[in-house]
Structure formats: C-alpha cells, structure tokens
Motif scaffolding. Sequence first.
Motif, PDB file in Angstrom:
ATOM      1  N   ASP A  40       0.825  -1.190   0.000  1.00  0.00           N
ATOM      2  CA  ASP A  40       0.000   0.000   0.000  1.00  0.00           C
ATOM      3  C   ASP A  40       0.871   1.256   0.000  1.00  0.00           C
ATOM      4  N   LEU A  41       0.296   2.380  -0.414  1.00  0.00           N
ATOM      5  CA  LEU A  41       1.061   3.625  -0.438  1.00  0.00           C
ATOM      6  C   LEU A  41       1.564   4.000   0.957  1.00  0.00           C
ATOM      7  N   PHE A  42       0.677   3.801   1.956  1.00  0.00           N
ATOM      8  CA  PHE A  42       1.036   4.147   3.330  1.00  0.00           C
ATOM      9  C   PHE A  42       2.262   3.367   3.783  1.00  0.00           C
ATOM     10  N   LEU A  47       8.022   2.438   5.056  1.00  0.00           N
ATOM     11  CA  LEU A  47       9.261   1.710   4.769  1.00  0.00           C
ATOM     12  C   LEU A  47      10.365   2.682   4.355  1.00  0.00           C
ATOM     13  N   THR A  48       9.987   3.713   3.570  1.00  0.00           N
ATOM     14  CA  THR A  48      10.986   4.694   3.168  1.00  0.00           C
ATOM     15  C   THR A  48      11.579   5.364   4.397  1.00  0.00           C
ATOM     16  N   LEU A  49      10.697   5.713   5.344  1.00  0.00           N
ATOM     17  CA  LEU A  49      11.185   6.361   6.560  1.00  0.00           C
ATOM     18  C   LEU A  49      12.125   5.426   7.314  1.00  0.00           C
ATOM     19  N   PRO A 168       6.143   8.440  -4.427  1.00  0.00           N
ATOM     20  CA  PRO A 168       6.751   7.876  -3.216  1.00  0.00           C
ATOM     21  C   PRO A 168       7.607   6.650  -3.498  1.00  0.00           C
ATOM     22  N   TRP A 169       7.176   5.803  -4.450  1.00  0.00           N
ATOM     23  CA  TRP A 169       7.973   4.585  -4.664  1.00  0.00           C
ATOM     24  C   TRP A 169       9.324   4.907  -5.259  1.00  0.00           C
ATOM     25  N   GLN A 170       9.402   6.062  -5.969  1.00  0.00           N
ATOM     26  CA  GLN A 170      10.712   6.420  -6.524  1.00  0.00           C
ATOM     27  C   GLN A 170      11.678   6.797  -5.405  1.00  0.00           C
TER      28      GLN A 170
END
Lengths: 358, 285
Positions: A40-42, A47-49, A168-170
């Motif tokens: 999911d986007l959230f 995960l990025t954080l 965000p995925w980038q």
Amino acid sequence: MRFIFKTRYEQDLNIARHGGDWFWYGLLLVLMVLAPLVLDLFYIGELTLVLIYAIAGVGLMLLVGYTGLVSLGHAAFLGIGAYTNAYFLGQGWPFLITFPLSGIVAALAGIAIGVPTLRMTGLYLAIATLAFSIIVEKVFSHWSSVTGGFDGLPVDAPDLFGYELWEPWQLYYIALVVLVLVLWGSANLLRSPTGRAMVAVRDSEVSAQSMGVNLAWTKTIAFAVSAGITGLAGALFGHFVQHLAPDSFAILLSIQLLLLVVVGGVGSLHGAIYGAIFVGALPQLIAIARDYLPPAVSQIPGLEPGLFGVILVLFIIFEPFGIYGRWRKVKLYFDLFPLYKKATFKRQKAYLKTERLR
Amino acid sequence: MLINGIAVGCIYGMIALGFVLIYKATEAVNFAQGDIMMLGAFAAFSIIALLGFNYWVGLFGAILIMAVFGYALEALLLRPVIGQPQFAIVMLTIGLGFIFRTVAGAIWGHDPSAFYTPFTGKVSSFGPVVIAQENLAIIIGTALLCLVLYLFFTRTRLGVAMQASSQNQLAAYYMGIPVKRVFSLIWAISAGVAAVAGVLLSPLTLIDPGTMGFFGIKAFAAAVLGGFGSIPGALVGGILIGLVEQFAGRYLPAGFQETSAYLVLLLVLVLKPSGLFGQMAQKKV
C-alpha cells in the motif's frame, strides 16, 4: 550449527562469513526490491522512513558502536544535509550533485566540530555536539536568506537525468539504493585497517595507541564518515517530509537516533537496521498503546519523549546489546540446544575504568 | 545588569557544581542534572504552594527530598552501569532526564508555576546600588553553600572519605571506605545542590519542565570553562557564563543571547580545552 573452519587469515576479513549469508541477504534484497509492487502507499512511505532512519543509524552506529564516541547532536548533521540538499536543488543544481554535496558538507561540519574536541575524552565530544546542535538549530531559524527561517524551506523533487521523481515509490528506491551502498561501504570500511583501528580505539584507547593507532586521526575519520552518512540520510529525509522546518532537527531527533542505536544493538550494523525498524514503528506502537492505556496516562502531553527515556533506560540496564544482542542469544540457545549456558553472555563485574590520572 | 548576570551565573555554577561532584567521584556525567534541579523546584513548589508551609520549610524539605531521591537513583539505576563503557551512563542519564521531564509535566502540568518567596519584588540598596533581593538571595545562597561544602569536604570524616574515593577508588576500598555508599551519597549531595539551585532560581524564571532542562545544558559550558573536575572552576565558570550571556543579550544581535553559552563552550574547547582551572593529565598504563 554451522562450524566455519578457517584455513587462511584472509577468511577473517571476508565480508560474508559463509555462502548462507549471501543467500539470505540476497533474498532480503530481492524482497525489498519487490515490496513496492505489492504494498500500500502508506506502507511504502513508512518503509521509506525506516530506510532513511537506517542510513542515519548506520552513520551513528559507526561512531557510537564502533568507535565508542557519543554524539548528542546528530540531528544537526541530519539538518545540515537536508538544508544543503534543499538549498542547492532550489538553485537548480541536479540531484546527483547536491546529494553527495549534502554528505560532504555534513562531513566537513563534523570535522570542524570534531577536531577540537576529539583530542579530549569522549565525554567532551558528547557535550560539544550537544552545544553544536543547539547552535545549528538556531542558525537554521535565523539565517532566513538560505534556510527560510521559521517559515521553512520547501524541498524540490529529486531529479535524475532530467526526470523529476515525485512518486513515493521512486523515493523508496533511491533510499534503498543509498542504504545498500552505505551498508556495503561501512562493512568494507570496518574490515579495512581504518575500521579495525576504530574498534581498537573503542576497546581501549591506551592499547590502541600502543599498537600505533593515531587516536586523533582515527576518531576524526570516524566522526567525519558518521556525520557524512547522516547528512546523506538528512537529504533523503528532506525529500520525505518535502518541507524543512528548523524545529524538526531538535535534540529530540538526536535522542531518537541514539535510541535507534541502543535498541538495535550497539556495535553491529544489523543493530542499526533493527533499531531503524523499531524507531520507525514506534509512533504506531505508541498510538496503539494509547488506546489501551487508561485516559489519565495516555492524555499526558509530551508522553513520547518520556517513553523514549524509559525504553533507553530499560535497554541500557537490562539488554545493553539491544535487539541484535538478544537475537544472538536466542540463536545460540537453539544452536547449542540443550547445552546452552546462561553464563556465556554474562557481563563481567568491572571496576570503574578511569580515564584520568588523578 | 551585572548583578543579574552574576546571579544567573551562580545558578549555572551550582548546577555545574553538581556535575563536577559526580564527575570527580564517579567519573560519570549526569546529563539529567538540569532536570533534577527542576524536580527540586517542583518539590519546593508542592511544599510551599500546595501544602502551605513556609519558604524555609520548603527549601530544606526540597533539599532533603532530592537528596533521598539522588541516593535512590544511584543505588537502583546507576550502579548496574558502573564499569560499563562511558556512553552507557551518558545515555542512561539522558533517558532519565526525559523521564523526569515527562513525569513532572504529568504531575504538575506544563504551565509555568511559581510560589511565594520572602524575596519576591523587594530590593535592597547599598548606597547608590539597588539590588533585587532575589538576586541577592542567589548570591548569598551560593556563597553559603560553597562554604558548607568546603567545610564538609575538608573537615568531616565522610568528606575526606569522598575525596579519597574520588582520587583512587580501589585504594579507598582497601582503606575500608564503603565506596558504593559514598557514591550514592555523592549523588545525594549533588541532587541536594541542584534542589537549592532550583529553589533559588524559581523567582527568576518560573518553574516549568521545558526551560529548566536547558539550564542544565548551559551549565555544561560553565563546567567546561572552569575545567571539568574543578569545584572552584565550576563556580567561576558559571559566573562568567552568566555575565557573557547578559552582555551578549545587550550588545549583540538577536539570537546570540541563547547561543552565547554554547559558543563560549565551543571556543573553550578549541582554545583551551583544559579550562581555566583544569588539571588534565595523560593516563598512564
């Protein structure tokens, strides 16, 4: 249990202990690469954080875990990296230049603060970095022509070869690539003479010096590398929040980074990752815990810093090697079953290690 | 303004004194000293404003409560960490500081509070000089405290035992000094000094969990300026920092008043890391 039979000294220096390591780390990497396709986007954002925390955590781990120096002001380097990156991106420089630049500027700031203090015992570094981070925070809020002052500074999207990466995925992939590079570089640094000198300094300054380690030089290198990596994390953090404000780089963030290192496990790169997962998940855990706590407790303003403190104290007293240390104990328990002895990891009673003559 | 600077400086000096006592004896640095001072001020606040006792009862009650608190803190939480790497103690005390702040906020609230003191709003005049009695109280209080501590450390058996265990732990142990208990007592004294600082400071800046912690950090500048580990140095350093801060607020642009203490700290580290009264020596094997 796997026994590694070493026939050459070089085997001590290998980056992976055995073939199994390559397999499991490779698998983890593949899963991480595939994660955005299913999540999911959230969760991609979370995960990025975690990845960004992990980069900063590796930076701080090199300093705290491997060189034995404490910095109470790593939020300042995070901030320096973030503002450098954002400012030069705003000036129209490409991301591929501003990103390394943010690391370099943070490393230079680290050297500037490190050189005078590293001649002294590690204590002075802790105090000096604390003072430094407060000064830097004030600079962020007063130097409005560059940092935008209290209004903050908007961060442009990173661009690669002319493409702007807003998704965000980038950012997730950028952070993943950076983390892998940083981990690889740190693992390599740690098996190099410099890295081993750092560990020697941590274990005993006097014996390291007797073996010909240049204390000031080693400490400065460690501090610069640590600050630089944290600066890189800061640049990514800026892209993550997209708007920089001076108060997001306050002491609490430094404490959060220290919490990351302690909870993950001091003295291991794995620990930085575990710690990052923990710190990344902590706000959610606190939010969940609030629902179950009686309102008198959960409504306390400023509960979070207090909880950080409690976790820090509990880990230092009961599990000084953090999650990774606990994992090693559990692993050894099953490896040696049923012959595990509790005393294997028992802390020895130590006298006060004095660092002064009188 | 000079007097004001000296008065605030005395507070820094007293907190720095707390650091230095603990550092000299146990080689640990207590990053929670500012928060202990805040707790001391709140203890006095509870006794005076909530229970309605007189100021002096509040002052000595706070000292007593904080001394017991400091003793218990050392005995329960810090002793397991002795002999561990230095960062363990640093992080432990930082963590404790955050806990104290949250707990104080939960019990007494985050609004600044104050209690009545016999000095509030009064002035004394010495010829042409007019001094607010709050400042006078701080200066006299610091002087008295120093005298008491000096007499304690040089004239009493316990004080000499403390000096001995700070100079050489093992030798002191061989001489029959209960080093563990001495360490706890040092923490008790340090917390008591912090309580005095907190009570004397409270008329100047209201008691509130947020700001008082910063006094602790500024007191580091005082301790470093005086040479970490020197008791007179801590006081002189504190007074100097207080003065620098006052004059920076007057003559330098905005933003310098809050940061001047930290700038002085960094400057000292660059120029004369051993401080004014420092006695740094290389460790021998």
